[in-house]
Design an enzyme around this catalytic site. Sequence first.
Site, PDB file in Angstrom:
ATOM      1  N   ASN A   7       1.023  -1.217  -0.114  1.00 30.67           N
ATOM      2  CA  ASN A   7       0.149   0.079  -0.035  1.00 30.67           C
ATOM      3  C   ASN A   7       0.735   1.244  -0.128  1.00 30.67           C
ATOM      4  OD1 ASN A   7      -1.936   2.066   0.390  1.00 30.67           O
ATOM      5  ND2 ASN A   7      -2.808   1.155   2.315  1.00 30.67           N
ATOM      6  N   ARG A  95      -2.615  -2.308  -3.414  1.00 35.79           N
ATOM      7  CA  ARG A  95      -3.854  -1.605  -3.093  1.00 35.79           C
ATOM      8  C   ARG A  95      -3.888  -0.302  -3.874  1.00 35.79           C
ATOM      9  NH1 ARG A  95      -5.529   1.937   1.766  1.00 35.79           N
ATOM     10  NH2 ARG A  95      -7.878   1.940   1.432  1.00 35.79           N
ATOM     11  N   HIS A 184     -13.235   1.215   0.398  1.00 36.44           N
ATOM     12  CA  HIS A 184     -13.253   0.232   1.205  1.00 36.44           C
ATOM     13  C   HIS A 184     -13.724  -1.133   0.867  1.00 36.44           C
ATOM     14  CE1 HIS A 184     -13.454   3.275   4.772  1.00 36.44           C
ATOM     15  NE2 HIS A 184     -12.341   3.032   4.664  1.00 36.44           N
ATOM     16  N   ARG A 245     -13.075  13.397   9.047  1.00 33.46           N
ATOM     17  CA  ARG A 245     -13.972  13.912   8.003  1.00 33.46           C
ATOM     18  C   ARG A 245     -15.198  14.144   8.242  1.00 33.46           C
ATOM     19  NH1 ARG A 245     -12.034   8.701   4.500  1.00 33.46           N
ATOM     20  NH2 ARG A 245      -9.912   8.466   5.300  1.00 33.46           N
TER      21      ARG A 245
END
Length: 403
Positions: A7, A95, A184, A245
Amino acid sequence: MNVLVINSGSSSIKYQLLNTATEEVLVSGLVERIGEGDGRLKQKNHPGTDAEKVIEINQAFADHEAGMVMVIDLITDAENGVVADKSEIVAIGHRIVHGGENFFEPMLIDDEVVDGIEKVIPMAPLHNPGHLAGINTTRRLFPDAPQVVVFDTAFHQTMPPKAFLYGLPYELYKELGLRRYGFHGTSHKYVTGKAAEMLGKPVEQCNLITLHLGNGASITEVRGGKSVDTSMGLTPLGGLIMGTRSGNIDPAIVRYLHDRKGWDIDKIDHLLTKESGMLGICGSNDLRDIHERIAEGDERAELALEMSVHRARQYMGAYFFDLVDVDAIVFTAGIGENDEVYREMCCRELEPLGIELDKTKNVSWSGESAIISTGDSKVKIMVIRTNEELAIAKETAELVSGL
Ligand code: ADP
């Protein structure tokens, strides 16, 4: 098969080397502050086992390649390594946060796939450039290993237009790809598969509401094993009230802040992404901390938790109403797996809908997954530990085995 899962961010590389047959994690690690003076690398060999060994290196890494070279040296080191040489790393899985509409399944990396990821950069300016730096590096360093990209958006590509379009001019969707994508996806797909196993049903027959609740959080409506709606949007900023967020807000707030405070778009973007959510309400984005403060009587901390749960329940309700016949509600990720209070608040007083949490099981479950609803509950409530790295490694191995 040994698969290296990567990642890669703009200044970091998170990695795991896994054996997909045994599901054993050989190595997990993180290279941080790439391109800055004070780089850091931390690697765990055989993490979580009795033989766990931690290696820490503090030195500057000029670029992703310098970081990756060090990772390979450590993994293949004669004394402390876990494989004899690079050739034992059979494949690499990356990813990728945003695949736009170009990708709806894992892909073997070639120049065309790299082009496709580049095209999506305007929609994921914080993520995709870092992913590409990682891909370019591993393609150079592992010229013979097949490499695969697994997209966070892919699972949600089954959403119908009525769910993924915004109420904006249709031409903007055609011109700019302006629509909801959802994120996700690797996690929502992974727990969907696990939930189907636990229900003892083919995944194609499972209707689920899956809650991935971490620092970033999203809820997905799964009909017949496929994502048909999800809470995040064009970017991972939409939907739930998260750690930092804002989630969904009235879009006119952007103009209001500009008019009243004179803030430019970068400032407002930073506010919505990094200074909002539970952090913006109570000064903390970590639920462990928020619970401690609630115990000390901090009303703002309580408000932040209640707001976050209230928004989550709104999505649960919307998806429940749409699915009607729900097999299970699934909790996963940092908060979903660990925070029994959050789970209890999400399921509170839903007994008339056939959703009955077993309060003892909710606080005492252990292992990789559990059903935490009562025996009589029509809708099962589950906790499933997500494992995005394993999911990426398996998708990679599956694609590579077919070569
Ligand atoms: P991400 O991958 O999005 O950074 P995680 O899935 O690791 O996030 O979840 C991180 C969040 O999970 C933390 O901010 C914290 O609020 C919550 N969390 C982690 N462990 C616990 C715990 N034991 N109890 C309550 N909340 C926890």
